[in-house]
Design an enzyme around this catalytic site. Structure first.
Site, PDB file in Angstrom:
ATOM      1  N   HIS A 286      85.619  25.272  46.299  1.00 61.60           N
ATOM      2  CA  HIS A 286      85.115  25.923  45.096  1.00 61.60           C
ATOM      3  C   HIS A 286      84.278  27.164  45.390  1.00 61.60           C
ATOM      4  CE1 HIS A 286      85.063  26.069  40.905  1.00 61.60           C
ATOM      5  NE2 HIS A 286      84.679  24.849  40.603  1.00 61.60           N
TER       6      HIS A 286
ATOM      7  N   ASP B 109      88.858  29.013  42.186  1.00 62.63           N
ATOM      8  CA  ASP B 109      88.451  28.412  40.912  1.00 62.63           C
ATOM      9  C   ASP B 109      89.584  27.533  40.400  1.00 62.63           C
ATOM     10  OD1 ASP B 109      90.284  30.082  39.129  1.00 62.63           O
ATOM     11  OD2 ASP B 109      89.090  31.656  40.065  1.00 62.63           O
TER      12      ASP B 109
END
Length: 319
Positions: free
Chosen positions: A289, A293
């Site tokens: 992350h 995304d």
């Protein structure tokens, strides 16, 4: 040459000392009866020991560590817990399991997200059935994995940020030119993740042959360093043991991994609103992350789904 031989002896000596190995018990395959590094790795991963102190039966409240079943229960029955006496068995963490401790600890430091999706793969099932005869002609076992691996590679062309490495302090990301796709493999020696090199240049039959080669080497604990390094993207076939969903751990420094559930028949609706038995497969993605995304991985998954739900589209896109 003398320096090289001296250095190799130092490496073997340190490896033997770290794992408490009596070198006189290690089968030697090197020239002139010398013990090679591969001989030591084979000896370590086999669970052999020169000292009985490596397996101790002790009475305690909790085991000192949880070790994968495949790693422990390959040993003799005498090392299993004695339920009648109430005594636990403690094993030293070593070999492949010791490597897994390091890699999984590193993976746990990375903030990740997990995304689940479901594909309807009726056409893929039909195509695999039609090509079964071709597989026999080519003397290769044609499973779903070669199709899925090739489809993943084709989709990566449009999503190079998913086929990438991040450096240790996350200050740079490298988009990898080669699609070296790793396949997590459950073996009698523990979890291994060998990878198929340059999938973007391979045919589905080529991938099937490479999977067979890696499977045999994994089962016999004969994978080379090249086989298990340099991966850029990974898959875990949890469906092979009956799983559906998962939250796979990243193979650092890679930034994405997918877990494939088993293909199973479920009731679904066709275009006319009629219920029919559909072949479905659940896919679980984990992404780094820090650099990916959820929307990017979702779009990648959508493209992959289009290739697997309509394999003719995949064949049309192949060069």
């Amino acid at each position: 040459r003398r320096f090289k031989q001296w250095y190799q002896r130092r490496v073997r000596g340190k490896m033997a000392a770290d794992n408490r190995i009596d070198l006189s018990l290690v089968p030697a395959t090197g020239k002139g009866g010398r013990i090679t590094k591969d001989d030591l790795l084979q000896f370590i991963s086999s669970g052999s020991s020169a000292s009985t102190s490596q397996v101790k039966v002790v009475a305690q409240e909790q085991p000192v560590a949880t070790i994968p079943t495949a790693q422990i229960w390959n040993n003799s029955l005498s090392t299993q817990p004695n339920e009648q006496s109430g005594k636990d068995v403690t094993h030293e963490i070593k070999g492949i399991t010791k490597v897994m401790v390091k890699t999984m600890t590193a993976a746990q430091q990375v903030p990740r997200f997990t995304f689940h999706d479901e594909y309807t793969v009726d056409s893929l099932v039909e195509m695999k059935s039609l090509l079964k005869a071709v597989g026999k002609e080519q003397k290769v076992k044609l499973t779903f994995m070669p199709f899925i691996i090739k489809a993943c590679s084709q989709a990566l062309i449009d999503f190079p940020m998913i086929n990438a490495h991040v450096n240790a302090d996350c200050t740079a990301i490298t988009y990898k030119a080669a699609h070296n796709i790793g396949v997590a493999t459950d073996t009698p020696h523990g979890l291994m993740v060998p990878n198929i090199k340059n999938v973007q240049n391979l045919s589905i039959v080529d991938i099937a042959r490479e999977l067979d080669r890696l499977k045999v080497l994994s089962e016999n604990n004969k994978l080379s360093t090249d086989d298990v390094t340099g991966g850029t993207f990974s898959l875990s076939n949890v469906g092979a043991v009956g799983g559906t969903y998962a939250s796979p751990m990243l193979v650092v420094p890679e930034v994405c991994i997918g877990a494939l559930g088993k293909i199973q028949r479920k009731p679904a609706f066709n275009d006319r609103g009629e219920v029919y038995p559909a072949s479905t497969m659940c896919v679980s993605w984990s992404g780094d992350h820090r650099v990916l995304d959820g929307a990017t991985v979702a779009r990648y998954s959508n493209l992959l789904r289009s290739y697997l739900e309509d394999p003719t589209r995949l064949l049309f896109m192949l060069k």
